[in-house]
Design a protein around this motif. Structure first.
Motif, PDB file in Angstrom:
ATOM      1  N   VAL A  61       4.962  25.581  21.294  1.00 54.60           N
ATOM      2  CA  VAL A  61       3.894  25.853  20.329  1.00 54.60           C
ATOM      3  C   VAL A  61       3.748  24.668  19.367  1.00 54.60           C
ATOM      4  CG1 VAL A  61       3.078  27.447  18.555  1.00 54.60           C
ATOM      5  CG2 VAL A  61       4.347  28.315  20.528  1.00 54.60           C
ATOM      6  N   GLY A  62       4.878  24.121  18.929  1.00 54.48           N
ATOM      7  CA  GLY A  62       4.821  22.947  18.057  1.00 54.48           C
ATOM      8  C   GLY A  62       4.187  21.746  18.736  1.00 54.48           C
ATOM      9  N   SER A  63       4.412  21.596  20.031  1.00 52.16           N
ATOM     10  CA  SER A  63       3.805  20.477  20.760  1.00 52.16           C
ATOM     11  C   SER A  63       2.286  20.593  20.779  1.00 52.16           C
ATOM     12  CB  SER A  63       4.343  20.425  22.193  1.00 52.16           C
ATOM     13  OG  SER A  63       5.728  20.139  22.196  1.00 52.16           O
ATOM     14  N   ILE A  64       1.784  21.814  20.922  1.00 53.32           N
ATOM     15  CA  ILE A  64       0.332  21.995  20.912  1.00 53.32           C
ATOM     16  C   ILE A  64      -0.245  21.605  19.559  1.00 53.32           C
ATOM     17  CG2 ILE A  64      -1.530  23.692  21.124  1.00 53.32           C
ATOM     18  CD1 ILE A  64       0.271  25.258  23.046  1.00 53.32           C
ATOM     19  N   TYR A  65       0.400  22.067  18.493  1.00 58.29           N
ATOM     20  CA  TYR A  65      -0.136  21.813  17.151  1.00 58.29           C
ATOM     21  C   TYR A  65       0.021  20.344  16.760  1.00 58.29           C
ATOM     22  CZ  TYR A  65      -0.493  21.820  12.073  1.00 58.29           C
ATOM     23  OH  TYR A  65      -0.848  21.523  10.799  1.00 58.29           O
TER      24      TYR A  65
ATOM     25  N   SER B 226      -1.985  17.830  19.056  1.00 58.66           N
ATOM     26  CA  SER B 226      -3.425  17.804  18.770  1.00 58.66           C
ATOM     27  C   SER B 226      -3.709  17.076  17.464  1.00 58.66           C
ATOM     28  CB  SER B 226      -3.958  19.231  18.704  1.00 58.66           C
ATOM     29  OG  SER B 226      -3.722  19.921  19.915  1.00 58.66           O
ATOM     30  N   ASP B 227      -2.859  17.312  16.451  1.00 61.73           N
ATOM     31  CA  ASP B 227      -3.058  16.651  15.156  1.00 61.73           C
ATOM     32  C   ASP B 227      -2.881  15.144  15.273  1.00 61.73           C
ATOM     33  OD1 ASP B 227      -3.558  16.309  12.520  1.00 61.73           O
ATOM     34  OD2 ASP B 227      -1.664  17.113  11.789  1.00 61.73           O
ATOM     35  N   LEU B 228      -1.880  14.698  16.015  1.00 66.78           N
ATOM     36  CA  LEU B 228      -1.654  13.265  16.164  1.00 66.78           C
ATOM     37  C   LEU B 228      -2.799  12.596  16.924  1.00 66.78           C
ATOM     38  CD1 LEU B 228       2.171  13.161  16.977  1.00 66.78           C
ATOM     39  CD2 LEU B 228       1.042  12.398  14.883  1.00 66.78           C
ATOM     40  N   VAL B 229      -3.282  13.238  17.971  1.00 68.73           N
ATOM     41  CA  VAL B 229      -4.395  12.664  18.736  1.00 68.73           C
ATOM     42  C   VAL B 229      -5.646  12.575  17.861  1.00 68.73           C
ATOM     43  CG1 VAL B 229      -5.950  13.048  20.678  1.00 68.73           C
ATOM     44  CG2 VAL B 229      -3.504  13.373  20.969  1.00 68.73           C
TER      45      VAL B 229
END
Length: 280
Positions: free
Chosen positions: A124-128, A131-134
């Motif tokens: 879940v942290g990877s999704i959030y 996306s924020d970093l991209v």
């Protein structure tokens, strides 16, 4: 370092990182199976953790300021999480086989709950965070050089007479000015091809350095010299006529120097008037 050496260094780094990912992939896959992931999800789980580490590292190299610090914090957090799960994989031999109890990563219940929460929250942290970093990288704009913007703005704010004076290199006030011998100029009547250019109503602006022969041979006057000359020229002028434009035309100087002389003359006249009133 030449190009071949750099290429070899990058290839060596890719090989080392690939082998390290393969070792970490084995541990993270077994941990994913222990928390209920099927075979396909378990095989993709290492990319969720270690893959976001690589993405955060690239973002930290591109971004600056607060965005870069955020990328470094994400990189540090996922690196620590991967290290903990690899450490647990080494401490629990049952994870290497299929006999481990589902959802059991440690014998002590509080530690087991914390590890299961960590392992299940990483996707879940990877999704959030991913996306924020991209989004930060895609919307990132390099900062503008302040010196270049300042020089462009100051050039735009300069008046036309000041820009014209900047094109002509003024001689040093401490050096003696020597006029160069001028070349005989052929009359315009004898040069028909130049007659049309001489009658042009709009003179062309100089776009480069003025030739040495065309530069003014008049020495640069200091403010004191301009003020002394202005006193004689404007002695009979009324105060209303002491304008910057009138002084500039009379002294044949720049608008900035004309304004300085105008203020000095007005101050002198006000001082003289006050002295007369006191004496009377």
């Amino acid at each position: 370092m030449n190009r071949k050496a750099k290429t070899a260094l990058v290839l060596a780094l890719v090989v080392v990182v690939g082998m390290a990912f393969r070792v970490s992939w084995n541990a993270l896959r077994d941990v994913a199976k222990s928390i209920g992931a099927d075979d396909a999800a378990a095989n993709l789980y290492p990319f969720v953790v270690d893959g976001l580490m690589a993405l955060a590292l690239v973002a930290a190299l591109v971004l600056t300021g607060d965005a870069r610090r955020f990328a470094l914090r994400v990189l540090a957090a996922y690196t620590l999480a991967s290290l903990v799960l690899n450490y647990v994989h080494g401490l629990v031999p049952a994870l290497h086989s299929k006999t481990v109890d589902w959802g059991r990563l440690a014998d002590w219940d509080p530690a087991n709950w914390a590890l299961v929460l960590l392992a299940t929250s990483l996707p879940v942290g990877s999704i959030y965070f991913g996306s924020d970093l991209v989004a930060k990288v895609l919307h990132y704009q390099p900062p503008i050089e302040p010196n270049a913007d300042k020089s462009t703005q100051s050039e735009a704010n300069r008046s036309t007479p000041e820009q014209g004076e900047a094109l002509v290199e003024q001689p040093d006030p401490g050096t003696e000015v020597v006029s160069s011998p001028s070349t005989p100029v052929e009359p315009i009547e004898a040069r028909p091809h130049l007659a049309v250019a001489a009658e042009s109503p709009r003179p062309r602006r100089a776009t480069g350095r003025v030739p040495q022969a065309a530069r003014s041979t008049r020495p640069v006057r200091t403010e004191a010299e301009l003020l002394a000359e202005a006193r004689g020229l404007t002695e009979s002028w009324p105060v209303e006529k002491l304008t910057g434009e009138g002084i500039r035309k009379a002294l044949r100087t720049s608008p900035a120097k004309a304004r300085v002389v105008r203020e000095a003359l007005k101050a002198e006249r006000e001082r003289d008037a006050a002295a007369v009133v006191v004496a009377g």
